[in-house]
Design an enzyme around this catalytic site. Structure first.
Site, mmCIF file in Angstrom:
data_model
loop_
_atom_site.group_PDB
_atom_site.id
_atom_site.type_symbol
_atom_site.label_atom_id
_atom_site.label_comp_id
_atom_site.label_asym_id
_atom_site.label_seq_id
_atom_site.Cartn_x
_atom_site.Cartn_y
_atom_site.Cartn_z
ATOM 1 N N GLU A 59 -0.866 -9.012 -0.619
ATOM 2 C CA GLU A 59 -2.004 -9.792 -0.402
ATOM 3 C C GLU A 59 -2.399 -9.484 -1.789
ATOM 4 O O GLU A 59 -3.981 -10.416 -2.437
ATOM 5 C CB GLU A 59 -2.467 -8.546 0.857
ATOM 6 C CG GLU A 59 -1.956 -8.884 1.497
ATOM 7 C CD GLU A 59 -2.518 -7.861 2.281
ATOM 8 O OE1 GLU A 59 -2.159 -6.546 2.514
ATOM 9 O OE2 GLU A 59 -3.355 -7.693 3.133
ATOM 10 N N ALA B 282 0.875 -1.085 -0.291
ATOM 11 C CA ALA B 282 -0.035 0.432 0.128
ATOM 12 C C ALA B 282 0.997 1.473 -0.100
ATOM 13 O O ALA B 282 1.884 1.792 0.028
ATOM 14 C CB ALA B 282 -0.868 0.391 1.124
ATOM 15 N N GLY C 299 0.935 -4.854 0.598
ATOM 16 C CA GLY C 299 -0.504 -5.395 -0.593
ATOM 17 C C GLY C 299 -0.353 -5.404 -1.501
ATOM 18 O O GLY C 299 -1.025 -5.878 -2.255
ATOM 19 N N GLU D 10 4.127 -5.545 7.140
ATOM 20 C CA GLU D 10 3.689 -4.422 7.819
ATOM 21 C C GLU D 10 3.959 -3.975 9.536
ATOM 22 O O GLU D 10 4.300 -2.987 9.891
ATOM 23 C CB GLU D 10 1.603 -4.370 7.617
ATOM 24 C CG GLU D 10 1.454 -4.253 6.628
ATOM 25 C CD GLU D 10 1.720 -5.970 5.798
ATOM 26 O OE1 GLU D 10 1.514 -6.446 5.680
ATOM 27 O OE2 GLU D 10 1.295 -5.736 4.338
HETATM 28 N N1 3HC Z 1 4.540 3.406 -0.044
HETATM 29 C C1 3HC Z 1 5.440 4.526 -0.349
HETATM 30 N N2 3HC Z 1 6.405 4.610 -1.275
HETATM 31 C C2 3HC Z 1 7.226 3.757 -0.689
HETATM 32 C C3 3HC Z 1 6.816 2.333 -0.558
HETATM 33 C C4 3HC Z 1 5.761 2.579 -0.146
HETATM 34 N N3 3HC Z 1 4.836 1.288 0.225
HETATM 35 N N4 3HC Z 1 7.995 1.348 -0.317
HETATM 36 C C5 3HC Z 1 9.204 2.267 -0.901
HETATM 37 N N5 3HC Z 1 8.569 3.712 -1.349
HETATM 38 C C6 3HC Z 1 9.653 4.781 -1.606
HETATM 39 C C7 3HC Z 1 10.764 4.983 -0.937
HETATM 40 O O1 3HC Z 1 9.772 6.061 -0.170
HETATM 41 C C8 3HC Z 1 11.601 5.602 -1.891
HETATM 42 O O2 3HC Z 1 11.266 6.324 -2.319
HETATM 43 P P1 3HC Z 1 12.479 7.899 -2.433
HETATM 44 O O3 3HC Z 1 12.712 6.838 -3.801
HETATM 45 O O4 3HC Z 1 11.460 9.352 -2.759
HETATM 46 O O5 3HC Z 1 12.972 8.096 -1.348
HETATM 47 C C9 3HC Z 1 11.441 4.730 -2.997
HETATM 48 O O6 3HC Z 1 9.766 3.987 -2.842
HETATM 49 C C10 3HC Z 1 12.441 3.876 -3.370
HETATM 50 O O7 3HC Z 1 12.983 2.848 -2.067
HETATM 51 P P2 3HC Z 1 13.746 2.074 -1.516
HETATM 52 O O8 3HC Z 1 14.424 3.259 -1.279
HETATM 53 O O9 3HC Z 1 13.277 1.759 -0.391
HETATM 54 O O10 3HC Z 1 14.126 0.788 -2.331
HETATM 55 P P3 3HC Z 1 14.885 -0.089 -2.665
HETATM 56 O O11 3HC Z 1 14.593 -0.852 -4.573
HETATM 57 O O12 3HC Z 1 15.385 -0.532 -1.434
HETATM 58 O O13 3HC Z 1 13.332 -1.413 -1.956
HETATM 59 C C11 3HC Z 1 11.588 -2.196 -1.666
HETATM 60 C C12 3HC Z 1 12.167 -1.785 -2.676
HETATM 61 C C13 3HC Z 1 11.606 -3.289 -1.626
HETATM 62 C C14 3HC Z 1 9.722 -2.508 -2.367
HETATM 63 C C15 3HC Z 1 11.042 -0.816 -0.339
HETATM 64 O O14 3HC Z 1 11.469 -0.230 -0.841
HETATM 65 C C16 3HC Z 1 10.877 -1.759 0.837
HETATM 66 O O15 3HC Z 1 10.862 -2.495 1.222
HETATM 67 N N6 3HC Z 1 8.924 -0.938 0.535
HETATM 68 C C17 3HC Z 1 8.560 -1.248 1.698
HETATM 69 C C18 3HC Z 1 7.692 -1.908 1.691
HETATM 70 C C19 3HC Z 1 6.046 -1.865 2.572
HETATM 71 O O16 3HC Z 1 6.145 -2.633 4.440
HETATM 72 N N7 3HC Z 1 5.200 -2.350 2.478
HETATM 73 C C20 3HC Z 1 4.009 -3.044 3.216
HETATM 74 C C21 3HC Z 1 3.326 -1.458 2.891
HETATM 75 S S1 3HC Z 1 2.088 -1.369 4.452
HETATM 76 C C22 3HC Z 1 0.399 -2.260 3.088
HETATM 77 O O17 3HC Z 1 0.769 -2.264 2.079
HETATM 78 C C23 3HC Z 1 -0.687 -2.152 4.078
HETATM 79 C C24 3HC Z 1 -1.578 -3.484 3.861
HETATM 80 O O18 3HC Z 1 -1.591 -4.433 4.480
HETATM 81 C C25 3HC Z 1 -2.909 -3.110 3.223
#
Ligand code: 3HC
Length: 657
Positions: A110, A68, A107, A130
């Protein structure tokens, strides 16, 4: 990609009667509003066309879907909501297959779970991280995953947030197949094979029963890591609920919990930490500087710290040359490095071929001249000025003109070390934390004369090691030890005023530190700080408050855990409150005429946090640290500050989240 556009970020094309839907929402294809809307429109399109027998969903670029959109979490959710879109996919009358090209997280995972089949590229990974954001999965993860992989595996994955590589995901039944080539084509084949049969809908699968012992064992592991964080326990509760609640009720309970936790202080703190980590690499003044190519790394000194640094560099693919003072020292150093790699093999984190390949890139010599081809040399020798300055002078003679020299000093002034060389502009600080192959934090110290390109190279090097590098200026102890000293000072003030060491520790542990301050000091040993205090005694401000209790402990031969006694006693290696220490504290208070008073845990925590934040503000105003969030990351990753509290600057407020 496609001829069909469903939203700004979702497009599609029809190939071999399959609608191939692509999500293209850089940087990580997060399920922002336009993605949710686009997926809905794609389903409408596929439903309306008889010629389409199913859909494949994939991600553009190297990520499948990173989850998400975390940036939307500070605003109220906007329809169409993710769980509704995924329920539509699951209930779709035609087969839906996920072609997982890269990370499928939160997400994103999911989305794959809601599909009827999952094909993955070898580079794909799957995780529900999460809890690391202080929330639980909010789009069906806690209810669909247990139905696919079983309660215990799902609880482990969701409760810890750990991501699985494609092979492991296949092993537990999370995906159907891995394909090296033609991912989308393979997914289309899977669609075709499903077209006439009963669709396997994850939500309709029965949950396999699991023994109480098995679930308790996983639960204990998750809760032990949680340290006062709420989300892991909630995740566990929801996964267990999959055993008893009908699927739709489970989804509703999951969504309620997700929305509640999203508003929590814990989630706000962890979101702040997430974005703070992404900001660290962005250093003003370095945007246009290209780092030098680094291939061969020298490590002078292969003791505890040096061998950890060497392993880190080997793991990241560098050629490594260690240097010791003698042949015997070099043999021992090689053995220490090989020993760390052997342990990794024993624990299953590395295979024997990986160890051998790493050792093939390692030499440990007994002469500095071995470093003549190194691109970067890191010294990790005893923290003594004369030793380090002498070494840097000799290195200056040996290494290439464009080689970078880095010092790992903790407390010495790197500017003075740099001044001992003919080229101080090529000197930088790389302050690793022990054990350096495990700890993520590295303080990259921008010395007074460090050239921009040298700083950029040191930063890029630390990132390649997979570390969390924080750039800071020169000050005694850099960012971390300065803030930690403020913590120690305040804790000692409170002990002098009436709190006992274990009361301070209990309060900080209840706040979320894995170990209280005095226990940490005992573990590190009290003698080095004592020696430093003695060195500084003549220059100390005579009007500044000074607590002598730690000196009294050292004078009594209590040097910490190693000597069996320090702030605590350690009978049979168990940390125990020692009446002798209490008596010593009481005597010191009496000597100074201090009337002791009692402290609440809350007061202890507040005073510590206030002192840490004040020191942090001083570091910012002195220009040593550039961002409050950098200070928080240092304390979280190097000093055990609980991430779900956001760090001392976050708790003090005034930080942009
Ligand atoms: N939402 C918004 N922005 C995100 C994001 C997300 N889920 N994940 C990454 N970004 C952004 C980062 O802030 C960064 O932005 P910037 O360039 O402006 O600084 C850019 O994407 C690149 O991120 P990384 O530097 O971390 O890139 P990598 O290539 O090293 O890693 C990744 C990619 C493995 C996808 C890593 O970004 C990551 O682990 N992201 C978070 C994953 C996460 O926690 N997902 C769960 C979200 S909550 C959810 O899904 C709820 C659901 O259950 C409803």
């Amino acid at each position: 990609m496609g001829d069909l556009r469903f939203s700004e970020t979702v497009s599609g094309k029809i190939a071999d009667r399959v609608l191939v839907v692509s999500i293209d929402n850089p940087p990580v294809n997060a399920t922002s509003l336009s993605v949710r809307a686009g997926l809905g429109a794609a389903l409408d399109h596929a439903a309306a066309l008889d010629a389409v027998r199913g859909i494949v969903i994939t991600g553009a670029g190297k990520t499948f879907v990173g989850g998400a959109d975390i940036k939307e979490f500070d605003k109220p959710p906007e329809a169409p909501f993710l769980p509704d879109v995924y329920l539509r996919i699951e209930q779709f009358s035609k087969p839906a297959v996920a072609a997982v090209n890269g990370a499928a997280l939160g997400g994103g995972c999911e989305l794959a779970l809601a599909c009827h089949g999952r094909v993955a590229a070898p580079a794909a990974s799957f995780g529900l991280p999460e809890v690391k954001l202080g929330i639980v999965p909010g789009a069906g993860g806690t209810q669909r995953l247990p139905r696919l992989v079983g309660i215990a595996a799902a609880a482990e994955m969701i409760g810890t947030g750990r991501a699985l590589k494609a092979g492991e995901a296949l092993g537990i039944g999370l995906i159907d197949r891995i394909t090296g080539e033609g991912l989308v084509a393979e997914a289309c084949v899977l669609v075709a094979s499903m077209a006439d049969g009963e669709l396997r809908r994850s939500g309709a699968l029965a949950v396999k029963p699991v023994s109480d012992a098995e679930i308790d064992a996983v639960g204990a592991k998750i809760l032990a890591r949680a340290r006062g964080q709420a989300a892991p326990a909630e995740a566990l509760r929801l996964v267990k609920a999959a055993m008893t609640l009908p699927f739709n009720d489970g989804l509703a309970e999951e969504r309620r919990t997700f929305l509640r936790l999203r508003e929590s202080q814990e989630a706000a703190a962890l979101r702040y930490v997430f974005f703070a980590e992404r900001a660290v690499g962005k250093v003003e003044g370095l945007e246009k500087t290209t780092p030098r190519n680094t291939r061969c790394v020298g490590v002078v000194g292969t003791g505890l710290m040096g061998s950890g640094i060497a392993v880190s560099a080997l793991n990241a693919g560098f050629q490594v040359i260690g240097v010791e003072q003698s042949e015997e020292g070099a043999t021992k150093g090689y053995g220490r490095i090989a020993g760390i790699l052997d342990k990794a093999v024993q624990s299953g984190r590395l295979d024997p071929a990986g160890r051998d390949e790493r050792l093939g890139r390692l030499t440990v010599a007994s002469d500095l001249s071995a470093l003549r081809d190194a691109d970067l040399v890191i010294e990790a020798v005893f923290d003594d000025f004369d030793i380090k300055a002498g070494l840097f002078r000799r290195l200056d003679e040996v290494v290439r003109a464009d080689a970078i020299l880095a010092t790992n000093t903790s407390y010495l002034d790197p500017d003075t070390i740099a001044a001992a060389t003919r080229h101080p502009e090529r000197v930088v600080g790389l302050h690793f934390f022990s054990p350096a192959n495990i700890m993520r934090l590295v303080e990259v110290v921008n010395c007074a004369r460090t050239e921009t390109e040298v700083l950029a190279t040191a930063l890029a090097f630390a990132k390649r090691l997979g570390k969390l590098p924080i750039v800071c200026g020169v000050t005694e102890g850099f960012v971390g030890n300065r803030v930690f000293s403020a913590y120690r000072r305040e804790a000692e003030f409170m002990v002098e005023e009436g709190a006992l060491p274990h009361e301070v520790d209990q309060a900080m542990e209840a706040f979320g530190f894995p170990m209280g301050l005095f226990a940490v000091c005992d573990m590190a040993g009290l003698e080095i700080a004592w020696a430093r205090r003695k060195r500084q005694a003549s220059t100390r401000d005579p009007n500044a408050r000074y607590v002598e209790i730690a000196d009294r402990l050292c004078e009594a031969g209590r040097f910490g855990q190693k000597s069996g006694r320090g702030w605590y006693a350690y009978p049979e290696a168990r940390r125990t409150v020692d009446p002798d220490v209490t008596a010593l504290v009481v005597a010191e208070r009496r000597r100074k005429g201090i009337k002791p008073r009692s402290f609440t845990g809350n007061e202890i925590v507040t005073r510590v946090l206030t002192a840490m934040a004040a020191e942090g503000r001083a570091l910012l105003s002195e220009g040593i640290a550039t961002r409050a969030s950098d200070i928080d990351l240092v304390m979280i990753n190097g000093y055990g500050f609980p991430a779900h509290r956001g760090g001392p600057m976050f708790t003090a407020g005034g930080v942009d989240t």
